[in-house]
Design an enzyme around this catalytic site. Structure first.
Site, PDB file in Angstrom:
ATOM      1  N   THR A  21       2.374  -0.371  12.367  1.00 20.07           N
ATOM      2  CA  THR A  21       1.018  -0.914  12.301  1.00 20.07           C
ATOM      3  C   THR A  21       1.068  -2.378  11.882  1.00 20.07           C
ATOM      4  OG1 THR A  21      -0.016   1.208  11.791  1.00 20.07           O
ATOM      5  CG2 THR A  21      -1.179  -0.752  11.031  1.00 20.07           C
ATOM      6  N   GLY A  22       0.137  -3.176  12.423  1.00 20.12           N
ATOM      7  CA  GLY A  22       0.050  -4.568  12.004  1.00 20.12           C
ATOM      8  C   GLY A  22       0.023  -5.522  13.180  1.00 20.12           C
ATOM      9  N   THR A  24       2.118  -7.775  14.271  1.00 24.48           N
ATOM     10  CA  THR A  24       3.329  -7.890  15.093  1.00 24.48           C
ATOM     11  C   THR A  24       3.379  -6.784  16.135  1.00 24.48           C
ATOM     12  OG1 THR A  24       4.557  -8.931  13.285  1.00 24.48           O
ATOM     13  CG2 THR A  24       5.849  -7.945  15.056  1.00 24.48           C
ATOM     14  N   ASP A  73       8.730  -1.588  13.481  1.00 24.47           N
ATOM     15  CA  ASP A  73       7.594  -1.966  12.643  1.00 24.47           C
ATOM     16  C   ASP A  73       7.750  -3.408  12.190  1.00 24.47           C
ATOM     17  OD1 ASP A  73       5.235  -1.669  11.252  1.00 24.47           O
ATOM     18  OD2 ASP A  73       5.864   0.140  10.196  1.00 24.47           O
ATOM     19  N   GLY A 100      -1.514  -3.890   6.279  1.00 22.22           N
ATOM     20  CA  GLY A 100      -2.516  -3.243   7.117  1.00 22.22           C
ATOM     21  C   GLY A 100      -3.081  -1.975   6.513  1.00 22.22           C
ATOM     22  N   GLU A 159       3.478   4.793   7.293  1.00 23.35           N
ATOM     23  CA  GLU A 159       4.626   4.001   7.738  1.00 23.35           C
ATOM     24  C   GLU A 159       5.906   4.486   7.068  1.00 23.35           C
ATOM     25  OE1 GLU A 159       2.711  -0.351   8.821  1.00 23.35           O
ATOM     26  OE2 GLU A 159       3.023   0.143   6.720  1.00 23.35           O
ATOM     27  N   LYS A 211       8.185 -14.629   6.904  1.00 25.16           N
ATOM     28  CA  LYS A 211       8.215 -13.401   6.101  1.00 25.16           C
ATOM     29  C   LYS A 211       9.505 -13.253   5.294  1.00 25.16           C
ATOM     30  CE  LYS A 211       4.256 -12.348   7.818  1.00 25.16           C
ATOM     31  NZ  LYS A 211       3.992 -11.184   8.644  1.00 25.16           N
TER      32      LYS A 211
END
Length: 228
Positions: free
Chosen positions: A29-30, A32, A85, A101, A107, A125
């Site tokens: 999720t997110g 990217t 991810d 998120g 996750e 990051k």
């Protein structure tokens, strides 16, 4: 200078090379994953791959369905071949903070289940210590969230806030709150995770420690592949 979106897109070929003909795929999720998922769906369709996706959030499941990816529930599979991810922070030991998120519990369940866990990030990051630029998310029960907040603040010089979205408390897909913890330098992530996870009402933390098999980083100089 390339922007963050361009840096993420640079990783695409390395991400797609991980996917083969017949596998169960954990889909993260997110931002990217939202950027890369359409290209992943196109590859699956063009090559006729038999891919079943297990999604980490309702939002990404909806997007995957729209893109034609076959998905199933976590309890319908007994293994996950590969999880892909993003991350909010990655330290030099490839330990990670996730949960920006709000999907950190699902996750972690899916990423831990996977035979291989690949993380995709841009160079912004990468940090020297976890908590340097991003707050640590902790998923907690609604019932005693404030008492958990107070206990976390008592651990060290930590500022904790309940996450809100447009002035309303953010609710996870599991129906819980998120506490975002601003960490001082010097917090041992292993010890702090153990402290948090034993607090009654804490479901999971955003620490993903010793989990990533590979981190694919989009940088101004090109793509870097990091492995332990």
């Amino acid at each position: 200078m390339k922007d963050v979106k361009a840096l993420k897109l640079m990783t695409l070929n390395d991400v797609l090379s991980q996917i083969n003909g017949d596998m169960t795929l954990g889909i993260g999720t997110g931002s990217t994953m939202e950027l890369l998922l359409p290209q992943m769906a196109q590859l699956i369709k063009e090559r006729g791959y038999n891919i079943t996706g297990v999604c980490t959030s309702n939002k990404i499941a909806f997007l995957a369905k729209e893109l034609g990816i076959k998905i199933c529930e976590i309890n319908d599979v007994d293994h996950i071949d590969l999880a892909i991810d993003g991350a909010d922070e990655v330290d030099p030991s490839l330990n990670i903070i996730k949960g920006g998120g709000g999907a950190l519990f699902r996750e972690k369940v899916i990423d831990e289940m996977a035979s291989r866990f690949v993380v995709v990030v841009d160079e912004t990051k990468m940090v020297q210590y976890l908590g340097e630029t991003f707050k640590l998310p902790v998923e907690v029960d609604k019932f005693n969230w404030y008492h958990i907040l107070r206990k976390i603040e008592s651990y060290a010089d930590i500022k904790v806030e309940r996450r809100v979205n447009e002035d309303v408390a953010f609710i996870t897909d599991n129906g819980n709150y998120i506490l975002d913890c601003k960490l001082p330098k010097g917090i041992d992530p292993y010890k702090f995770h153990e402290y948090l996870i034993h607090l009654t009402g804490v479901f999971e933390t955003g620490y993903f420690l010793d989990m990533a098999d590979q981190v694919i980083v989009g940088t101004q100089e090109g793509v870097k592949i990091l492995e332990k």
